[in-house]
Structures are given as structure tokens and as C-alpha cells.
Enzyme design. Structure first.
Site, PDB file in Angstrom:
ATOM      1  N   ALA A 185     -18.027 -32.812  -5.629  1.00 49.25           N
ATOM      2  CA  ALA A 185     -16.823 -32.663  -6.447  1.00 49.25           C
ATOM      3  C   ALA A 185     -15.973 -31.562  -5.807  1.00 49.25           C
ATOM      4  CB  ALA A 185     -17.230 -32.260  -7.858  1.00 49.25           C
ATOM      5  N   GLY A 206     -21.506 -34.740  -5.895  1.00 51.29           N
ATOM      6  CA  GLY A 206     -20.720 -35.887  -6.335  1.00 51.29           C
ATOM      7  C   GLY A 206     -20.613 -36.968  -5.267  1.00 51.29           C
ATOM      8  N   GLU A 211     -23.623 -38.940  -5.597  1.00 51.13           N
ATOM      9  CA  GLU A 211     -23.550 -39.669  -6.876  1.00 51.13           C
ATOM     10  C   GLU A 211     -22.669 -40.911  -6.752  1.00 51.13           C
ATOM     11  OE1 GLU A 211     -22.612 -35.940  -8.935  1.00 51.13           O
ATOM     12  OE2 GLU A 211     -24.203 -36.466 -10.353  1.00 51.13           O
ATOM     13  N   GLU A 241     -26.040 -29.052  -6.552  1.00 50.78           N
ATOM     14  CA  GLU A 241     -25.367 -28.459  -7.715  1.00 50.78           C
ATOM     15  C   GLU A 241     -26.059 -27.210  -8.242  1.00 50.78           C
ATOM     16  OE1 GLU A 241     -25.732 -31.667  -7.180  1.00 50.78           O
ATOM     17  OE2 GLU A 241     -23.963 -32.781  -7.786  1.00 50.78           O
TER      18      GLU A 241
HETATM   19  C1  3H9 Z   1     -20.603 -31.392  -7.669  1.00 46.17           C
HETATM   20  O1  3H9 Z   1     -20.506 -32.238  -6.829  1.00 46.17           O
HETATM   21  C2  3H9 Z   1     -20.637 -31.653  -9.141  1.00 46.17           C
HETATM   22  C3  3H9 Z   1     -20.909 -33.098  -9.479  1.00 46.17           C
HETATM   23  O2  3H9 Z   1     -22.297 -33.342  -9.580  1.00 46.17           O
HETATM   24  C4  3H9 Z   1     -20.342 -33.451 -10.822  1.00 46.17           C
HETATM   25  C5  3H9 Z   1     -18.902 -33.440 -10.983  1.00 46.17           C
HETATM   26  C6  3H9 Z   1     -18.448 -33.939 -12.320  1.00 46.17           C
HETATM   27  N1  3H9 Z   1     -14.992 -28.518  -2.875  1.00 46.17           N
HETATM   28  O3  3H9 Z   1     -18.608 -24.945   4.292  1.00 46.17           O
HETATM   29  P1  3H9 Z   1     -17.484 -25.145   5.226  1.00 46.17           P
HETATM   30  C7  3H9 Z   1     -14.310 -26.121   1.591  1.00 46.17           C
HETATM   31  S1  3H9 Z   1     -20.648 -29.744  -7.236  1.00 46.17           S
HETATM   32  C8  3H9 Z   1     -13.940 -27.837  -2.426  1.00 46.17           C
HETATM   33  O4  3H9 Z   1     -16.990 -23.970   5.987  1.00 46.17           O
HETATM   34  P2  3H9 Z   1     -19.150 -26.689   6.972  1.00 46.17           P
HETATM   35  C9  3H9 Z   1     -14.802 -24.733   1.935  1.00 46.17           C
HETATM   36  O5  3H9 Z   1     -14.499 -23.817   0.908  1.00 46.17           O
HETATM   37  C10 3H9 Z   1     -20.426 -29.758  -5.485  1.00 46.17           C
HETATM   38  N2  3H9 Z   1     -13.910 -27.247  -1.214  1.00 46.17           N
HETATM   39  O6  3H9 Z   1     -17.782 -26.344   6.244  1.00 46.17           O
HETATM   40  C11 3H9 Z   1     -14.037 -24.469   3.204  1.00 46.17           C
HETATM   41  O7  3H9 Z   1     -12.718 -24.103   2.845  1.00 46.17           O
HETATM   42  P3  3H9 Z   1     -11.909 -22.973   3.642  1.00 46.17           P
HETATM   43  C12 3H9 Z   1     -21.654 -30.090  -4.756  1.00 46.17           C
HETATM   44  C13 3H9 Z   1     -14.993 -27.341  -0.458  1.00 46.17           C
HETATM   45  O8  3H9 Z   1     -18.853 -27.794   7.896  1.00 46.17           O
HETATM   46  C14 3H9 Z   1     -13.975 -25.835   3.871  1.00 46.17           C
HETATM   47  O9  3H9 Z   1     -14.185 -26.784   2.828  1.00 46.17           O
HETATM   48  N3  3H9 Z   1     -21.427 -29.971  -3.326  1.00 46.17           N
HETATM   49  C15 3H9 Z   1     -16.135 -28.027  -0.873  1.00 46.17           C
HETATM   50  O10 3H9 Z   1     -19.780 -25.462   7.493  1.00 46.17           O
HETATM   51  C16 3H9 Z   1     -15.024 -26.044   4.944  1.00 46.17           C
HETATM   52  O11 3H9 Z   1     -16.302 -25.779   4.374  1.00 46.17           O
HETATM   53  C17 3H9 Z   1     -21.669 -28.825  -2.652  1.00 46.17           C
HETATM   54  O12 3H9 Z   1     -22.090 -27.847  -3.225  1.00 46.17           O
HETATM   55  C18 3H9 Z   1     -16.107 -28.636  -2.144  1.00 46.17           C
HETATM   56  N4  3H9 Z   1     -17.158 -29.322  -2.622  1.00 46.17           N
HETATM   57  O13 3H9 Z   1     -20.123 -27.232   5.830  1.00 46.17           O
HETATM   58  C19 3H9 Z   1     -21.402 -28.858  -1.172  1.00 46.17           C
HETATM   59  N5  3H9 Z   1     -17.076 -27.942   0.099  1.00 46.17           N
HETATM   60  O14 3H9 Z   1     -11.818 -23.528   5.043  1.00 46.17           O
HETATM   61  C20 3H9 Z   1     -20.554 -27.690  -0.776  1.00 46.17           C
HETATM   62  C21 3H9 Z   1     -16.515 -27.247   1.089  1.00 46.17           C
HETATM   63  O15 3H9 Z   1     -10.644 -22.872   2.900  1.00 46.17           O
HETATM   64  N6  3H9 Z   1     -20.182 -27.690   0.625  1.00 46.17           N
HETATM   65  N7  3H9 Z   1     -15.269 -26.865   0.764  1.00 46.17           N
HETATM   66  O16 3H9 Z   1     -12.765 -21.740   3.567  1.00 46.17           O
HETATM   67  C22 3H9 Z   1     -21.017 -27.435   1.634  1.00 46.17           C
HETATM   68  O17 3H9 Z   1     -22.205 -27.221   1.461  1.00 46.17           O
HETATM   69  C23 3H9 Z   1     -20.439 -27.352   3.022  1.00 46.17           C
HETATM   70  O18 3H9 Z   1     -19.055 -27.192   2.887  1.00 46.17           O
HETATM   71  C24 3H9 Z   1     -20.690 -28.588   3.912  1.00 46.17           C
HETATM   72  C25 3H9 Z   1     -19.865 -28.458   5.217  1.00 46.17           C
HETATM   73  C26 3H9 Z   1     -22.188 -28.637   4.249  1.00 46.17           C
HETATM   74  C27 3H9 Z   1     -20.278 -29.842   3.228  1.00 46.17           C
END
Ligand code: 3H9
Length: 686
Positions: A62, A101, A104, A124
Site C-alpha cells: 500500500a 498490499g 495481497e 506489515e
Molecule cells: C501495506 O501494504 C498494507 C496493506 O496490507 C493493507 C492496505 C489496506 N509506499 O526502500 P527504497 C518509497 S503496508 C510509499 O529506498 P529499495 C521510499 O520511501 C506496506 N512509498 O527502495 C523511497 O522514497 P524516497 C507494506 C514507498 O529498492 C522510495 O520508495 N510494504 C513504499 O531499497 C524507494 O524506496 C512494505 O512495507 C510504500 N509502500 O527497496 C514495503 N515503499 O526515494 C516497503 C517504498 O522518497 N518498502 N517507498 O526516499 C520496502 O521494503 C522497500 O522500499 C523495497 C524497495 C524493498 C520495496
């Protein structure tokens, strides 16, 4: 809508999601996807649909940036229902990361094909949440209960191979997402790739497995996630309602606020004024000093595949350095991070010698010798003569003046502080200490190096102790004051451990070695302001030769992995109280936490006010990644915001009645409290 594009090929439809950088499921993406599925589902010429994403990854979750803002419909659970109920079969093609998400969405499709290397997970819980778009309901209908609950409660992703074994993926293929998507949709249309509706599968999570996970659950976050998964035993629609209610509860929790802040802290610290400078290329590294720290730094460089020259001043210590590095790498093998052949390859990339001339060709040198200005000045004078032009000369000092060290060279612009935390090949924090003459490209190179070492770099200006140790030196005193005023040290440790620190301050002292702090206190004695309270208990402990774990005794007595309280420490405290005429008071655990945290906030606020840290969130990152700060509090200044700055000002003013020298309200804290602002407001402006 640019976030969602539909392409048709005969009776096949491809839906491509495109929301760089990580394809977060933003409102535009959800709306576009929902509309596309609605239209294609109603189109009689469509036989099969494939869903995939452009760019480096499938949907990573999400959109966390939308959390806390008013909901925009359709929300993700609705999109997932739309996908699941689509009358046309949808195959989801996953590459990069399919997280939260994102996974999901995939679970709601009718078949899932991974591209080699994809990681699938429900992270999450790391944000204090639980999967809120059907993850807790659909995953146990596709994989066995143990796998489902492990993924839901740990947040750890699984590999494509493991997902295939578990039945989460129907196939793993190699190729570009678009090409695989087209092939998969054709296979579905031809009936050679089977599809099924997840909602119609039987739940495989048993009460027995739930019971096992409940006993292990250590946090309210995990407990809530288990409760949601338990509802998978109900019909899907009912289970989804329970999941949604628990998700909303989690969203409103302080734990989520703290953890979300920690997530952004990890990324915000990379935004530095020098970000646009051209980094220098680093192909090889030198490390001076083969002690635990130097060997740890060398190990970290090796793990990043950089050849290392390690200089040890004494011939007899060269062997020790080699063995320490080998031991560190063995640890990586044991943890499954490195193969045995990989370890041997890395060991062949390190040269340990006493000959400083061996540093002539390296691109960066990190000095990790004894913490003495005289010694460091000698080393940097030598490096200036030996190292090639353009080499970065870094010091791993933990509190000495980097500007003074730089002056020992004719190239202060190439000198920087790189403060690693022990064990250097494990700890994630790297403080990058920027001197007054340090060139911007040296700062940019250091940040790039940190990324290569998989560390989190935080920029600090020069001051005694930089961000972390300066703040630590201040708040650590509050624990000593409470001890002298009557709180048993083990109560202080346990109160702070219950608050969430991995270890209390006295246990940390024992682990780090009490002799280090003792030496510093002796050195600083002549500069100590006369108004400052000084607690002697720690000195008494050291005078007995009790330096903590390494001597088997300190504040605690150690027997293998067990520890018991050292009763002599209580006696020292009592004697000191008697000598100083202090009447012992009782402290409850909350009072201990309040005082300790208030002291931490005070010095953190000063560090921001004096612009030692770029922003409050940089201070938070230092504590989260270098000092075992509880992630659910988000860091000391996020804790301050969540506690209320006016509450903290009032607490500090109260404590100040007992000790006006130690307890002073920093100007910045008072100003923010009076204007109704938060530290986080300062993060936004920066
Ligand atoms: C969820 O999904 C809830 C659902 O179950 C239910 C909903 C109803 N959103 O990490 P990076 C940004 S909860 C917004 O450096 P990488 C990050 O801030 C979510 N922004 O890249 C950064 O911005 P900036 C569950 C996001 O290649 C830029 O993207 N998912 C999100 O080293 C690059 O990120 C997670 O918890 C996001 N979801 O790693 C996964 N994710 O450049 C969270 C990233 O402005 N994300 N950004 O600083 C990650 O673990 C890593 O970003 C990922 C890539 C492994 C995907």
C-alpha cells in the site's frame, strides 16, 4: 491514467501497473486497476487477463505516504475483491518484490507466476500493522498454516523457490515481466496454466498452529495479526470484516506511528546537501588497526567485495587481525549469508601487514587506531605522505575533533569521519562526520560506500561525540543519578528493557567494557563543571578490576550466559549516599523511563538546535540503527512528539527543581512546545 495501462492482443488482455519507484498501490493505481478489471471482466472478447508491473518491482505494498490521510475509494480490500470476483481468469506475474498490499493483490488473482529472484512477503508487522487487504484470510487458503503464520507474524519475505514449494506460486519463469505476462495469459486461455479462486479454497490454518504462534508472540502487533488470521476459519467475507477492524485498530496505534516514522527515517537520512556531488570511485580500501573495530570494518568492506589492506602497527598482532576477520566471516557462513567458498574467496582479498606503504594504491583508508589525538595526528601525517592523490582519508574516531585530525594532512578536503559501530560488520549505522574543509564529493562518496556496505549513513557535523555518543554521554548520567538517588541499577535496566530497549544501560556498560568509560571519566575530570553531580559507583566497580563481561564481573556477575546482580554495587551506592547525605527514594518503572527519556530528548534537541544533525529524523535514525532504540517509538524525537512537547517541558522543569544544572529546557524544545509545533514539522521543511 498513466499508473495503469491496458494492452490487448486478440483475446488476451494485459494490465500493466506503473507507479515508480516501487509501484506502491496509490489511489491512482487502485482506481485504474479497479476500472480496468471492471471493463475487461465485462468484455466478451476477453478470454484471459495477465496483471504485471513495469519498472524494477511488482507492487511493494500500500502507499505508506497515504497512511493517516482520509481514505480514497476504492480502498485496497475492495480492489482485491474486484480482482477475485472478475469473471475472466487473471494471472498475476510477479518480479522484484511483491510485498504487503502487492502480495495481497496477487493472492486475489486466479493464478500467480513468479519471475526468478522475486521476493514475496507480508511486511506489515514491521510497520506495526497487519495485512489489511485480505492477506490474513487468503494466504492460509493457499499455503499451509505454519508458512502462512510465519509470513504474517515475522514479515520476512520468502524466495520464489520457497513460494513455489508452498503453493503460493503456481510457476516460476525467467524473462521480462511483459513477455512472461503475455505467455502466461495465453497459457491460461489455452488451459495449460490452471487457475482457481482463492476464496473457494479451504483454510489450512489449524487451532493447534494458532496456539503455537500465540505462545511465541511477543508483541501486541503479532498477537493482533494472529487474531486476524484465526478468522480465516470463517467464510471469507466475515473473515475480511474482522481483518479490516483489526487493521483499523492497528492503524490508530502509537506503535504504528513510531514504526512508520522509523521506516521513513531509514530513507530520509540519505537526503543530504551533498547528494548532487559526483562520488569518487572506490575499488579498494585500507584499514589501519587490527583490533575488534578495525577487523570488523575490514570484514564489512570484504563482504561488499572490496579488496582490503589492513595495517597493524605491531607484528605480533597481524595474526590476531587475520583470525578475527576469518572468525567474522565464519559467522556470516553460519548465518547462511555466505558460502564456504565465498568466505575463502573473500579471505584471499585481504592483505594484513605492518607496512604502511601498502596503502599507497588504495582509494580509501579508514583509521581505527587507539583513541588518542597524538596517535591519530601521527597516523594522518603518515597517510598524507603515502596515499595517492584523491584517496579518501577517514577516521573512525568516536569523539575526537575531525577538523584537528584533518590539519595533520596537506589535504583536509579529503578527510572525513566514518564512525562505525561495533561489531562493524553487523551494526547498520555509520555516522558520516563532515569536517569544515571536507569536500562535498567525499561526503557523497561516503554515503555511496555506506549503501554498498548495506549500512545506514547519517550526516553529522563535528562536535564531541558527534550525534550519538554526545547524546548518550548526557542521558547516561540520568541513569547514574537515579541509581545514586535510590533506584537499584537492575530495576533501571529492567524498566528500560520493558520500554523496549534491547538492553538497559548498566548491562550495556558491562558488555562494552566498563574500563573505557572509566578512562574517559578520568581524562575529563579536570574539565568537569563544579555544579555537575558526579556519581562514583562506576569508579568503585572499576577499581575492583571488574570491567564487565570480559572480566566475568561488573554490575552483574556472569556465569556463561546467565547473569546475576553483583551485590557489591548496591553497597557502593549505599556508601556513596551515606557519604553525600542522600536519602534513598523509590522510583517506579514509569518514573525511570520518563527521566531517562527526558534526558535523551534534551540533548537530542540541542544537537538539532546546534545543527549538528541535519534534521530531527537524523537523530532518530542514529538511535534506531546504532543504539538499539525501540523501533515502535520511532526514535527519541519521535518519542518526544508522541509524548507531547509541553508534557516534556513540564517534566524537565520539575526535575530541574532538584538539579538545575543538569535539567535545563533547550531553547528549541521550549519554542516548539510554545508554538504548538513538533519535531516532525522540522523534518518536513528540510
Ligand atoms: C501495506 O501494504 C498494507 C496493506 O496490507 C493493507 C492496505 C489496506 N509506499 O526502500 P527504497 C518509497 S503496508 C510509499 O529506498 P529499495 C521510499 O520511501 C506496506 N512509498 O527502495 C523511497 O522514497 P524516497 C507494506 C514507498 O529498492 C522510495 O520508495 N510494504 C513504499 O531499497 C524507494 O524506496 C512494505 O512495507 C510504500 N509502500 O527497496 C514495503 N515503499 O526515494 C516497503 C517504498 O522518497 N518498502 N517507498 O526516499 C520496502 O521494503 C522497500 O522500499 C523495497 C524497495 C524493498 C520495496
Amino acid at each position: 491514467m498513466t499508473e495503469v495501462a491496458v494492452r490487448r492482443e486478440a483475446d488476451i488482455a494485459l494490465i500493466c501497473l506503473n507507479n515508480p519507484p516501487v509501484n506502491a498501490a496509490s489511489f491512482a493505481l487502485r482506481k485504474g486497476l479497479s476500472d480496468a478489471v471492471g471493463e475487461l471482466g465485462a468484455d466478451s472478447t476477453v478470454k484471459a487477463i495477465a496483471l504485471y508491473a513495469a519498472g524494477r518491482t511488482f507492487v511493494s505494498g500500500a502507499d505508506i505516504k497515504e497512511f493517516g490521510k482520509p481514505l480514497q475509494y476504492p480502498i485496497l480490500p475492495e480492489v482485491c475483491s474486484t480482482l477475485e470476483k472478475c469473471p475472466k481468469p487473471i494471472v498475476c506475474v510477479l518480479h522484484g518484490n511483491a510485498l504487503g498490499g502487492g502480495l495481497e493483490i496477487a493472492l486475489a488473482c486466479h493464478a500467480r507466476v513468479g519471475i526468478t529472484g522475486v521476493k514475496l512477503g507480508l511486511p506489515e508487522v514491521n510497520l506495526g500493522l497487519l495485512p489489511g487487504a485480505g492477506g490474513t484470510q487468503r494466504l492460509p487458503r493457499l499455503v499451509d498454516g505454519h508458512t502462512a503464520l510465519t509470513m504474517i507474524t515475522t514479515g520476512k519475505p520468502v524466495s520464489a523457490e520457497a513460494a513455489l514449494d508452498a503453493g503460493l506460486l503456481d510457476d516460476v519463469r525467467e524473462g521480462a515481466p511483459e513477455e512472461i505476462a503475455l505467455a502466461c495469459a495465453r497459457d491460461v486461455a489455452a488451459g495449460t496454466l490452471a487457475t482457481k479462486v482463492t476464496a473457494e479454497q479451504a483454510n489450512r490454518l489449524t487451532q493447534e498452529t494458532i496456539g503455537q504462534f500465540r505462545t511465541k508472540a511477543r508483541s501486541e502487533v503479532a498477537e493482533r495479526a494472529i487474531k486476524a488470521a484465526e478468522a480465516a476459519g470463517l467464510p471469507l467475507e466475515e473473515g475480511l470484516k474482522i481483518e479490516r477492524a483489526l487493521f483499523k485498530e492497528a492503524m490508530a496505534s502509537d506503535v504504528h506511528k513510531g514504526m512508520k516514522h522509523a521506516f521513513f527515517a531509514e530513507r530520509a537520512v540519505a537526503k543530504i546537501p551533498e547528494a548532487d556531488a559526483q562520488p569518487r570511485e572506490l575499488k579498494s580500501a585500507g584499514v589501519i588497526g587490527g583490533g575488534t573495530m578495525g577487523s570488523g570494518i575490514a570484514t564489512a568492506m570484504l563482504l561488499a567485495k572490496m579488496p582490503v589492506v589492513l595495517i597493524e602497527m605491531q607484528e605480533e598482532r597481524v595474526e590476531f587481525a587475520k583470525q578475527t576477520i576469518a572468525k567474522n566471516l565464519d559467522g556470516a557462513v553460519k548465518r547462511g549469508k555466505l558460502s564456504e567458498a565465498g568466505r575463502d574467496g573473500l579471505l584471499a582479498m585481504v592483505t594484513c601487514t605492518t607496512d604502511m606503504q601498502a596503502l599507497a594504491g588504495v582509494d580509501i583508508v579508514v583509521e581505527a587506531v587507539f583513541e588518542s589525538m597524538a596517535v591519530k595526528l601521527d597516523v594522518f601525517g603518515e597517510l598524507d605522505k603515502i596515499c595517492k592523490p584523491g584517496a579518501i582519508l577517514a577516521t573512525n574516531t568516536s569523539y575526537l575533533n575531525v577538523d584537528e585530525i584533518a590539519q595533520a594532512t596537506g589535504r583536509p578536503e579529503d578527510v572525513i569521519g566514518l564512525h562505525f559501530f561495533s561489531p562493524a560488520h553487523v551494526m547498520r549505522l555509520l555516522e558520516v562526520v563532515v569536517g569544515k574543509d571536507t569536500a562535498p564529493e567525499i561526503v557523497a562518496t561516503s554515503f555511496r560506500l555506506a549503501k554498498r556496505l548495506r549500512k545506514i549513513a547519517v550526516r553529522s557535523e563535528v562536535c564531541d561525540g558527534f550525534i550519538g555518543n554526545r547524546i548518550l554521554a548526557h542521558y547516561r548520567k540520568s541513569a547514574n543519578y537515579m541509581q545514586l538517588d535510590g533506584a537499584p541499577f537492575e530495576q533501571i535496566d529492567s524498566a528500560l528493557e520493558k520500554f523496549g530497549f534491547a538492553m538497559g544501560p548498566f548491562a550495556v556498560g558491562d558488555l562494552a567494557g566498563l574500563d573505557i568509560g572509566w578512562a574517559t571519566r578520568k581524562r575529563q575530570a579536570e574539565f568537569r563543571p563544579p555544579e555537575e553531580r558526579y556519581v562514583e559507583v562506576g569508579d568503585r566497580v572499576c577499581e575492583q578490576g571488574w570491567f564487565g563481561r570480559k572480566t566475568g564481573m561488573g554490575f552483574y556477575v556472569y556465569d556463561g550466559k546467565d547473569r546475576t546482580v553483583n551485590p557489591a554495587v548496591h553497597e557502593f551506592a549505599e556508601n556513596e549516599r551515606e557519604a553525600k547525605g542522600i536519602a534513598a527514594q523509590e522510583f517506579d518503572d514509569q518514573e525511570i523511563v520518563d527521566r531517562y527519556m527526558a534526558a535523551m530528548v534534551v540533548e537530542s534537541a540541542r544537537v538539532v538546535e546546534e545543527k549538528i544533525a541535519l534534521r530531527p529524523i537524523d537523530v532518530d535514525a542514529v538511535f534506531l540503527f546504532g543504539y538499539g532504540f525501540p523501533r515502535h517509538w520511532g526514535g527519541p524525537l519521535q518519542y518526544a512528539d508522541m509524548t507531547g512537547l509541553d508534557v516534556l517541558v513540564e517534566r524537565i522543569e520539575n526535575y530541574s527543581k532538584e538539579d538545575p544544572f543538569y535539567w535545563q529546557v533547550p531553547g528549541l524544545l521550549r519554542e516548539l512546545a510554545e508554538t504548538g509545533k513538533t519535531f516532525n514539522d522540522l523534518n518536513k521543511g528540510a
